[in-house]
Design a protein around this motif. Structure first.
Motif, PDB file in Angstrom:
ATOM      1  N   TRP A   1       0.831  -1.373  -0.084  1.00  0.00           N
ATOM      2  CA  TRP A   1       0.000   0.030  -0.092  1.00  0.00           C
ATOM      3  C   TRP A   1       0.892   1.206   0.026  1.00  0.00           C
ATOM      4  O   TRP A   1       0.452   2.338  -0.673  1.00  0.00           O
ATOM      5  CB  TRP A   1      -0.729  -0.124   1.318  1.00  0.00           C
ATOM      6  N   HIS A   2       2.081   1.248   0.917  1.00  0.00           N
ATOM      7  CA  HIS A   2       2.806   2.444   0.660  1.00  0.00           C
ATOM      8  C   HIS A   2       3.521   2.698  -0.604  1.00  0.00           C
ATOM      9  O   HIS A   2       3.652   3.737  -0.956  1.00  0.00           O
ATOM     10  CB  HIS A   2       3.823   2.126   1.728  1.00  0.00           C
ATOM     11  N   LEU A   3       3.860   1.538  -1.076  1.00  0.00           N
ATOM     12  CA  LEU A   3       4.585   1.734  -2.571  1.00  0.00           C
ATOM     13  C   LEU A   3       3.744   2.041  -3.586  1.00  0.00           C
ATOM     14  O   LEU A   3       4.065   3.019  -4.260  1.00  0.00           O
ATOM     15  CB  LEU A   3       5.138   0.457  -2.987  1.00  0.00           C
ATOM     16  N   ALA A   4       2.196   1.574  -3.271  1.00  0.00           N
ATOM     17  CA  ALA A   4       1.126   2.051  -4.440  1.00  0.00           C
ATOM     18  C   ALA A   4       0.805   3.849  -4.318  1.00  0.00           C
ATOM     19  O   ALA A   4       0.536   4.107  -5.384  1.00  0.00           O
ATOM     20  CB  ALA A   4       0.031   1.150  -4.212  1.00  0.00           C
ATOM     21  N   ILE A   5       0.761   4.237  -3.195  1.00  0.00           N
ATOM     22  CA  ILE A   5       0.503   5.550  -3.022  1.00  0.00           C
ATOM     23  C   ILE A   5       1.816   6.524  -3.131  1.00  0.00           C
ATOM     24  O   ILE A   5       1.528   7.593  -2.804  1.00  0.00           O
ATOM     25  CB  ILE A   5      -0.366   6.040  -1.467  1.00  0.00           C
ATOM     26  N   GLY A   6       2.814   6.097  -3.246  1.00  0.00           N
ATOM     27  CA  GLY A   6       4.108   6.711  -3.580  1.00  0.00           C
ATOM     28  C   GLY A   6       5.018   6.955  -2.502  1.00  0.00           C
ATOM     29  O   GLY A   6       5.744   7.809  -2.376  1.00  0.00           O
ATOM     30  N   ASN A   7       4.775   6.476  -1.304  1.00  0.00           N
ATOM     31  CA  ASN A   7       5.711   6.478  -0.267  1.00  0.00           C
ATOM     32  C   ASN A   7       6.940   5.852  -0.300  1.00  0.00           C
ATOM     33  O   ASN A   7       6.966   4.726  -0.960  1.00  0.00           O
ATOM     34  CB  ASN A   7       4.925   6.143   1.213  1.00  0.00           C
ATOM     35  N   VAL A   8       8.026   6.297   0.261  1.00  0.00           N
ATOM     36  CA  VAL A   8       9.146   5.580   0.361  1.00  0.00           C
ATOM     37  C   VAL A   8       8.831   5.099   1.626  1.00  0.00           C
ATOM     38  O   VAL A   8       8.466   5.523   2.444  1.00  0.00           O
ATOM     39  CB  VAL A   8      10.482   6.357   0.621  1.00  0.00           C
ATOM     40  N   VAL A   9       9.346   3.778   2.075  1.00  0.00           N
ATOM     41  CA  VAL A   9       9.021   3.005   3.215  1.00  0.00           C
ATOM     42  C   VAL A   9      10.116   2.225   3.562  1.00  0.00           C
ATOM     43  O   VAL A   9      10.925   1.479   3.213  1.00  0.00           O
ATOM     44  CB  VAL A   9       7.770   2.182   2.790  1.00  0.00           C
TER      45      VAL A   9
END
Length: 277
Positions: A221-229
């Protein structure tokens, strides 16, 4: 092996979107788990002066077969070193502990508004970037007011803003500000430190449908919304499992369903506007 996407900073450099965090990991343990992470395929390591494990991270980097230029290393300036000379010395100390000539990203760890020295710190980071000891500069835990202030005062925008961010605390306003100003968002405690997030029925249902773990779904989900995680684990199996989250693909409906889990009461860590440590 899973492939980690990269995101581009506004200064032209790139950061692997999935990294490996070492908060609350003892120095000797950090050496071991960072070594494991590099073997698994992680190429982005996130540490900080206050973590007390830069030396362990450095030993792992030195022992690895991965070339220095292929690993993205972040460390952070602690709150007691915001004044110019202190910040310069702090970076040198971090580099010595890490055994590196430069770090890829240097962050102000907290704005600490009550102290009132964050602008001095930001000006020093701008200066340090010009020396080559720091490739890119950013901030962590900045209220929007202080973020706006440092940009207005210097004309230099952070490349990234690292903040607490997980499905139960999504920081929509700060993320939107970052998008509008070309500042990437990086999530710490991306799994909510396991508190309720990984047992949330929405997330567990998606995980079951995908044949994935709840943690993999949250990372996806983080990757999908553009966050670095930057998930953290000291368990070898979870280090591997978290890395394999890059292979989990969520539908738009699933992303929206997780987006609806946001709560104003979901903060776990300190409020950056009020912190005084």
């Amino acid at each position: 092996m899973s492939t980690v996407p990269t995101l581009r900073f506004h200064d032209g450099r790139e950061i692997p979107q999935l990294g490996f965090g070492v908060w609350q990991v003892e120095d000797e343990v950090a050496e071991k788990v960072v070594g494991e992470a590099l073997k698994v395929g992680y190429r982005h390591i996130d540490t900080a002066a206050i973590y007390g494990n830069e030396a362990g991270v450095g030993r792992a980097l030195a022992a690895s077969d991965v070339a220095r230029e292929d690993v993205f290393v972040t460390t952070k300036l602690w709150n007691d070193s915001h004044r110019h000379d202190d910040a310069v010395a702090a970076l040198d100390t971090s580099l010595e502990k890490l055994g590196l000539d430069y770090v890829d990203l240097y962050l102000i760890h907290w704005a600490k508004p009550k102290q009132g020295q964050y602008l001095d710190a930001w000006r020093t980071l701008i200066e340090l970037q010009k020396t080559g000891k720091v490739k890119s500069i950013g901030v962590s835990n900045f209220p929007q007011e202080q973020l706006e202030e440092i940009i207005e005062a210097t004309g230099v925008k952070p490349v990234i803003h690292q903040i607490e961010l997980h499905p139960h605390f999504q920081q929509a306003d700060l993320r939107a500000y970052g998008r509008d100003h070309g500042i990437l968002t990086e999530a710490w405690s991306p799994l909510g430190q396991g508190k309720d997030v990984l047992t949330d029925p929405v997330i567990t249902e998606i995980a079951e449908a995908k044949g994935a773990t709840p943690a993999q779904v949250v990372i996806a989900w983080h990757l999908a919304i553009g966050n670095v995680v930057i998930p953290k684990s000291v368990t070898p199996e979870r280090i591997v499992s978290n890395f394999e989250a890059t292979s989990v693909s969520l539908t738009e409906d699933e992303v929206r369903a997780i987006g609806r889990l946001d709560s104003a009461e979901g903060r776990i860590g300190p409020d950056p506007a009020e912190c005084d440590f």
